[in-house]
Design a protein around this motif. Structure first.
Motif, PDB file in Angstrom:
ATOM      1  N   TYR A   1       0.851  -1.181   0.000  1.00 29.25           N
ATOM      2  CA  TYR A   1       0.000   0.000   0.000  1.00 29.25           C
ATOM      3  C   TYR A   1       0.891   1.237   0.000  1.00 29.25           C
ATOM      4  O   TYR A   1       2.046   1.180   0.426  1.00 29.25           O
ATOM      5  N   PRO A   2       0.369   2.377  -0.464  1.00 28.63           N
ATOM      6  CA  PRO A   2       1.164   3.616  -0.439  1.00 28.63           C
ATOM      7  C   PRO A   2       1.678   3.919   0.960  1.00 28.63           C
ATOM      8  O   PRO A   2       0.974   3.702   1.945  1.00 28.63           O
ATOM      9  N   ALA A   3       2.898   4.396   1.045  1.00 27.36           N
ATOM     10  CA  ALA A   3       3.529   4.812   2.304  1.00 27.36           C
ATOM     11  C   ALA A   3       3.720   3.655   3.285  1.00 27.36           C
ATOM     12  O   ALA A   3       3.883   3.886   4.490  1.00 27.36           O
TER      13      ALA A   3
ATOM     14  N   GLN B   1      11.207   1.302  11.591  1.00 27.49           N
ATOM     15  CA  GLN B   1      12.254   2.127  11.016  1.00 27.49           C
ATOM     16  C   GLN B   1      12.085   3.580  11.461  1.00 27.49           C
ATOM     17  O   GLN B   1      10.969   4.086  11.552  1.00 27.49           O
ATOM     18  N   THR B   2      13.215   4.213  11.730  1.00 31.07           N
ATOM     19  CA  THR B   2      13.197   5.634  12.058  1.00 31.07           C
ATOM     20  C   THR B   2      14.350   6.343  11.339  1.00 31.07           C
ATOM     21  O   THR B   2      15.415   5.733  11.120  1.00 31.07           O
ATOM     22  N   PRO B   3      14.190   7.598  10.949  1.00 28.30           N
ATOM     23  CA  PRO B   3      12.919   8.323  10.967  1.00 28.30           C
ATOM     24  C   PRO B   3      12.042   7.890   9.797  1.00 28.30           C
ATOM     25  O   PRO B   3      12.491   7.134   8.935  1.00 28.30           O
ATOM     26  N   SER B   4      10.821   8.382   9.746  1.00 24.29           N
ATOM     27  CA  SER B   4       9.957   8.056   8.612  1.00 24.29           C
ATOM     28  C   SER B   4      10.338   8.900   7.399  1.00 24.29           C
ATOM     29  O   SER B   4      10.172   8.471   6.261  1.00 24.29           O
ATOM     30  N   HIS B   5      10.872  10.095   7.656  1.00 28.45           N
ATOM     31  CA  HIS B   5      11.288  10.969   6.574  1.00 28.45           C
ATOM     32  C   HIS B   5      12.543  11.715   7.008  1.00 28.45           C
ATOM     33  O   HIS B   5      12.595  12.253   8.112  1.00 28.45           O
TER      34      HIS B   5
ATOM     35  N   ARG C   1      27.579   7.745   3.579  1.00 26.73           N
ATOM     36  CA  ARG C   1      28.620   8.679   4.042  1.00 26.73           C
ATOM     37  C   ARG C   1      28.486  10.066   3.436  1.00 26.73           C
ATOM     38  O   ARG C   1      28.568  11.054   4.129  1.00 26.73           O
ATOM     39  N   SER C   2      28.324  10.155   2.169  1.00 21.81           N
ATOM     40  CA  SER C   2      28.265  11.448   1.487  1.00 21.81           C
ATOM     41  C   SER C   2      27.134  11.363   0.471  1.00 21.81           C
ATOM     42  O   SER C   2      27.310  10.849  -0.634  1.00 21.81           O
ATOM     43  N   THR C   3      25.979  11.837   0.886  1.00 20.86           N
ATOM     44  CA  THR C   3      24.778  11.601   0.077  1.00 20.86           C
ATOM     45  C   THR C   3      24.814  12.356  -1.246  1.00 20.86           C
ATOM     46  O   THR C   3      25.361  13.470  -1.343  1.00 20.86           O
ATOM     47  N   LYS C   4      24.226  11.721  -2.254  1.00 16.03           N
ATOM     48  CA  LYS C   4      24.087  12.317  -3.576  1.00 16.03           C
ATOM     49  C   LYS C   4      22.591  12.488  -3.857  1.00 16.03           C
ATOM     50  O   LYS C   4      21.752  11.844  -3.233  1.00 16.03           O
ATOM     51  N   LEU C   5      22.290  13.337  -4.823  1.00 15.37           N
ATOM     52  CA  LEU C   5      20.882  13.550  -5.161  1.00 15.37           C
ATOM     53  C   LEU C   5      20.196  12.239  -5.521  1.00 15.37           C
ATOM     54  O   LEU C   5      19.032  12.007  -5.149  1.00 15.37           O
ATOM     55  N   GLU C   6      20.908  11.382  -6.222  1.00 19.79           N
ATOM     56  CA  GLU C   6      20.311  10.129  -6.671  1.00 19.79           C
ATOM     57  C   GLU C   6      20.121   9.102  -5.564  1.00 19.79           C
ATOM     58  O   GLU C   6      19.582   8.023  -5.805  1.00 19.79           O
ATOM     59  N   ASP C   7      20.552   9.439  -4.345  1.00 23.83           N
ATOM     60  CA  ASP C   7      20.261   8.554  -3.202  1.00 23.83           C
ATOM     61  C   ASP C   7      18.852   8.772  -2.672  1.00 23.83           C
ATOM     62  O   ASP C   7      18.390   8.027  -1.793  1.00 23.83           O
ATOM     63  N   SER C   8      18.176   9.789  -3.178  1.00 21.66           N
ATOM     64  CA  SER C   8      16.795  10.046  -2.739  1.00 21.66           C
ATOM     65  C   SER C   8      15.929   8.846  -3.112  1.00 21.66           C
ATOM     66  O   SER C   8      15.850   8.450  -4.280  1.00 21.66           O
ATOM     67  N   ALA C   9      15.281   8.266  -2.108  1.00 19.58           N
ATOM     68  CA  ALA C   9      14.495   7.052  -2.324  1.00 19.58           C
ATOM     69  C   ALA C   9      13.808   6.680  -1.017  1.00 19.58           C
ATOM     70  O   ALA C   9      14.073   7.266   0.035  1.00 19.58           O
ATOM     71  N   MET C  10      12.940   5.673  -1.107  1.00 23.57           N
ATOM     72  CA  MET C  10      12.434   5.020   0.104  1.00 23.57           C
ATOM     73  C   MET C  10      13.384   3.883   0.433  1.00 23.57           C
ATOM     74  O   MET C  10      13.726   3.086  -0.439  1.00 23.57           O
TER      75      MET C  10
ATOM     76  N   PHE D   1       9.008  -6.556   6.173  1.00 29.55           N
ATOM     77  CA  PHE D   1       9.531  -5.246   5.849  1.00 29.55           C
ATOM     78  C   PHE D   1       9.044  -4.194   6.839  1.00 29.55           C
ATOM     79  O   PHE D   1       7.923  -4.268   7.357  1.00 29.55           O
ATOM     80  N   GLY D   2       9.876  -3.196   7.058  1.00 28.54           N
ATOM     81  CA  GLY D   2       9.455  -2.024   7.803  1.00 28.54           C
ATOM     82  C   GLY D   2       8.667  -1.083   6.920  1.00 28.54           C
ATOM     83  O   GLY D   2       8.489  -1.331   5.720  1.00 28.54           O
ATOM     84  N   GLN D   3       8.222   0.003   7.521  1.00 24.92           N
ATOM     85  CA  GLN D   3       7.393   0.983   6.802  1.00 24.92           C
ATOM     86  C   GLN D   3       8.217   1.839   5.852  1.00 24.92           C
ATOM     87  O   GLN D   3       7.665   2.527   4.999  1.00 24.92           O
ATOM     88  N   GLY D   4       9.515   1.825   6.035  1.00 28.04           N
ATOM     89  CA  GLY D   4      10.374   2.599   5.143  1.00 28.04           C
ATOM     90  C   GLY D   4      10.758   3.950   5.706  1.00 28.04           C
ATOM     91  O   GLY D   4      10.044   4.534   6.536  1.00 28.04           O
ATOM     92  N   THR D   5      11.896   4.438   5.258  1.00 25.11           N
ATOM     93  CA  THR D   5      12.332   5.807   5.522  1.00 25.11           C
ATOM     94  C   THR D   5      12.458   6.507   4.180  1.00 25.11           C
ATOM     95  O   THR D   5      13.181   6.026   3.302  1.00 25.11           O
ATOM     96  N   ARG D   6      11.748   7.606   4.055  1.00 18.31           N
ATOM     97  CA  ARG D   6      11.874   8.388   2.818  1.00 18.31           C
ATOM     98  C   ARG D   6      13.055   9.330   2.961  1.00 18.31           C
ATOM     99  O   ARG D   6      13.044  10.226   3.806  1.00 18.31           O
ATOM    100  N   LEU D   7      14.084   9.116   2.177  1.00 12.36           N
ATOM    101  CA  LEU D   7      15.261   9.976   2.200  1.00 12.36           C
ATOM    102  C   LEU D   7      15.182  10.949   1.037  1.00 12.36           C
ATOM    103  O   LEU D   7      15.048  10.540  -0.112  1.00 12.36           O
ATOM    104  N   THR D   8      15.271  12.217   1.355  1.00 12.63           N
ATOM    105  CA  THR D   8      15.286  13.265   0.332  1.00 12.63           C
ATOM    106  C   THR D   8      16.603  14.012   0.440  1.00 12.63           C
ATOM    107  O   THR D   8      16.906  14.606   1.481  1.00 12.63           O
ATOM    108  N   VAL D   9      17.374  13.972  -0.618  1.00 11.69           N
ATOM    109  CA  VAL D   9      18.657  14.680  -0.658  1.00 11.69           C
ATOM    110  C   VAL D   9      18.461  15.937  -1.496  1.00 11.69           C
ATOM    111  O   VAL D   9      18.007  15.867  -2.653  1.00 11.69           O
ATOM    112  N   VAL D  10      18.800  17.078  -0.909  1.00  8.73           N
ATOM    113  CA  VAL D  10      18.568  18.356  -1.611  1.00  8.73           C
ATOM    114  C   VAL D  10      19.903  19.072  -1.871  1.00  8.73           C
ATOM    115  O   VAL D  10      20.914  18.749  -1.250  1.00  8.73           O
TER     116      VAL D  10
END
Lengths: 114, 114
Positions: free
Chosen positions: A39-41, B6-10, B80-89, B105-114
């Protein structure tokens, strides 16, 4: 190189009818196959699995069929219910007993229409 | 019912920064995994961990990545050194007897690299 292929990105089925999700694989070393629902999320949730020594496994409304010669498996859901709407991932693993990671297909988004 | 948490969620991080994603697998499980899913793409295996060492890793899991089980309960993924393309769940998973049994599976962590 896609070792596990789900060629239908989406599938729409009427409530109460049968949903059939298909999966093909290329690696003949795969010997264990799993279906996950997502499911989403949320993370993928295990649904049903089948070992390569079997050609069918059934669990309630869910049945998985394996055709080794065709390197094809399918998931049948009957009858389909609104709560079945989700993304379904086919996954495969290598020689049994190890800690091999799962190889996932791209998923099929199943939409159950009322 | 036991679950993988899993923590954090985002997590939002700047490019070049280090991130640590945390997971608490199911307590009596022995095999631990990290997977990721880039938006719109399939779930991809990163690494499996058993008996306090990496048992398998994919091409994605390069020198920027590391995993650790610092105590009896946590399982971490460090970039270690995040790249933009590491953005993912990023999904953590665990299983009792290897990936050819169901992996939770866990709920996932959404990683956003800016």
């Amino acid at each position: 190189d896609q070792q596990v292929k789900q060629n239908s990105p989406s599938l729409s089925v009427q409530e109460g009818r049968i949903s059939i999700l298909n999966c093909d694989y290329t690696n003949s070393m795969f010997d264990y196959f799993l279906w996950y629902k997502k499911y989403p999320a949320e993370g993928p949730t295990f649904l049903i699995s089948i070992s390569s020594i079997k050609d069918k496994n059934e669990d309630g409304r869910f049945t998985v069929f394996l055709n080794k010669s065709a390197k094809h498996l399918s998931l049948h859901i009957v009858p389909s219910q609104p709560g079945d709407s989700a993304v379904y991932f086919c996954a495969a693993s290598g020689i049994g007993g190890g800690a091999d990671g799962l190889t996932f297909g791209k998923g099929t988004h199943l939409i159950i229409q009322p | 019912e036991p679950e993988v948490t899993q923590t954090p969620s985002h997590q939002v991080t700047q490019m070049g920064q280090e991130v640590i994603l945390r997971c608490v697998p199911i307590s009596n499980h022995l095999y631990f995994y990290w997977y990721r899913q880039i938006l719109g793409q399939k779930v991809e295996f990163l690494v499996s961990f058993y008996n306090n060492e990496i048992s398998e890793k994919s091409e994605i899991f390069d020198d920027q990545f590391s995993v650790e089980r610092p105590d009896g309960s946590n399982f971490t993924l460090k970039i270690r050194s995040t790249k933009l393309e590491d953005s993912a769940m990023y999904f953590c998973a665990s299983s009792g007897q290897g990936a050819d049994t169901e992996a939770f599976f866990g709920q996932g962590t959404r990683l956003t690299v800016v």
